[in-house]
Write a protein that holds these residues in place. Sequence first.
Motif, PDB file in Angstrom:
ATOM      1  N   ILE A 195      12.677  18.216   3.984  1.00 47.28           N
ATOM      2  CA  ILE A 195      12.596  17.047   4.188  1.00 47.28           C
ATOM      3  C   ILE A 195      12.252  16.392   5.462  1.00 47.28           C
ATOM      4  O   ILE A 195      11.228  15.661   5.634  1.00 47.28           O
ATOM      5  N   LEU A 196      12.809  16.686   6.438  1.00 44.69           N
ATOM      6  CA  LEU A 196      12.542  16.216   7.833  1.00 44.69           C
ATOM      7  C   LEU A 196      11.080  16.777   8.171  1.00 44.69           C
ATOM      8  O   LEU A 196      10.248  15.985   9.117  1.00 44.69           O
ATOM      9  N   GLU A 197      10.665  18.121   7.744  1.00 44.50           N
ATOM     10  CA  GLU A 197       9.355  18.318   8.265  1.00 44.50           C
ATOM     11  C   GLU A 197       8.234  17.588   7.364  1.00 44.50           C
ATOM     12  O   GLU A 197       6.985  17.926   7.436  1.00 44.50           O
ATOM     13  N   LEU A 198       8.487  16.564   6.333  1.00 44.60           N
ATOM     14  CA  LEU A 198       7.400  16.066   5.437  1.00 44.60           C
ATOM     15  C   LEU A 198       6.671  15.124   6.491  1.00 44.60           C
ATOM     16  O   LEU A 198       5.584  14.798   6.005  1.00 44.60           O
ATOM     17  N   GLY A 199       7.007  14.902   7.656  1.00 42.52           N
ATOM     18  CA  GLY A 199       6.278  14.044   8.587  1.00 42.52           C
ATOM     19  C   GLY A 199       6.692  13.371   9.586  1.00 42.52           C
ATOM     20  O   GLY A 199       8.194  13.322   9.754  1.00 42.52           O
ATOM     21  N   PRO A 200       6.241  12.893  10.672  1.00 42.01           N
ATOM     22  CA  PRO A 200       7.027  12.126  11.538  1.00 42.01           C
ATOM     23  C   PRO A 200       7.574  10.980  11.238  1.00 42.01           C
ATOM     24  O   PRO A 200       7.112  10.417  10.173  1.00 42.01           O
ATOM     25  N   ILE A 241      10.637  10.527  10.071  1.00 41.05           N
ATOM     26  CA  ILE A 241      11.923  10.709   9.020  1.00 41.05           C
ATOM     27  C   ILE A 241      13.045  10.684   9.789  1.00 41.05           C
ATOM     28  O   ILE A 241      13.337  11.803  10.784  1.00 41.05           O
ATOM     29  N   ASP A 242      14.213  10.070   9.600  1.00 36.96           N
ATOM     30  CA  ASP A 242      15.668  10.080  10.231  1.00 36.96           C
ATOM     31  C   ASP A 242      16.068  11.247   9.915  1.00 36.96           C
ATOM     32  O   ASP A 242      16.122  11.629   8.653  1.00 36.96           O
ATOM     33  N   SER A 243      16.652  12.083  10.882  1.00 34.84           N
ATOM     34  CA  SER A 243      17.341  13.524  10.551  1.00 34.84           C
ATOM     35  C   SER A 243      18.756  13.449   9.794  1.00 34.84           C
ATOM     36  O   SER A 243      18.965  14.206   8.692  1.00 34.84           O
ATOM     37  N   PHE A 248      17.762   4.467   1.739  1.00 36.78           N
ATOM     38  CA  PHE A 248      16.940   5.023   2.831  1.00 36.78           C
ATOM     39  C   PHE A 248      15.845   4.161   3.330  1.00 36.78           C
ATOM     40  O   PHE A 248      15.154   3.395   2.635  1.00 36.78           O
ATOM     41  N   ARG A 249      15.825   4.290   4.703  1.00 37.56           N
ATOM     42  CA  ARG A 249      14.775   3.507   5.266  1.00 37.56           C
ATOM     43  C   ARG A 249      13.517   4.438   5.606  1.00 37.56           C
ATOM     44  O   ARG A 249      12.333   4.005   5.569  1.00 37.56           O
ATOM     45  N   THR A 250      13.550   5.767   6.070  1.00 36.48           N
ATOM     46  CA  THR A 250      12.566   6.664   6.038  1.00 36.48           C
ATOM     47  C   THR A 250      12.100   7.401   4.990  1.00 36.48           C
ATOM     48  O   THR A 250      11.175   8.148   5.033  1.00 36.48           O
ATOM     49  N   LEU A 251      12.965   7.416   3.734  1.00 34.12           N
ATOM     50  CA  LEU A 251      12.431   8.326   2.699  1.00 34.12           C
ATOM     51  C   LEU A 251      12.297   7.266   1.508  1.00 34.12           C
ATOM     52  O   LEU A 251      12.734   6.285   1.446  1.00 34.12           O
TER      53      LEU A 251
END
Length: 176
Positions: free
Chosen positions: A38-43, A45-47, A107-110
């Motif tokens: 999920i983190l690698e979906l792109g810049p 994204i909150d870890s 979620f803010r980043t997803l």
Amino acid sequence: MKATIGISLVLMAALTLCGCTPQPASSPSGTRELGQAILELGPGIDSAEAARAASIAHDYSLQLAQEYRITDPPVIHNARVKNGLRDRGLSNHFAEDIRKRMDQEGFRTLELHWAASLPKTFQIPHYTAVISRRGDTVKDGIVLDPWRHGGILYWSRTGADDKYDWAPLLEAREAY
């Protein structure tokens, strides 16, 4: 009537033998791997969000399997639902419930999507949730499919799923 029941039983047995059986329970390493994917979906994204989403996806899939009383491979459970022996447990139920649960997180980043597909082998629509980076599409995300293995979460990048060609729900419905 007897012929229809016999054909249904033969079909269910064949599908069971074709690999539609539940897989082993999810593991902490599987949750970490999903969080990393999920983190690698792109810049951007909150870890912490990625880790939380992965944990929820794995744990809630198992919880839903218990709530739906899944005791058989998915295709057989579907027959139980269709015949009134179970209330829930179809792929659209899993997709709806996992999306609702994830939406509670704010979620803010997803972002969560509802996707659908006609499988490459059968002409029965299948539904799933897809998680992506906020603002991205179903095609850019990760499939979260608890139905496929009876509550054990299957996940992959949308384009890497070799069993289904996923599209946004409304787009897929137009294609049926």
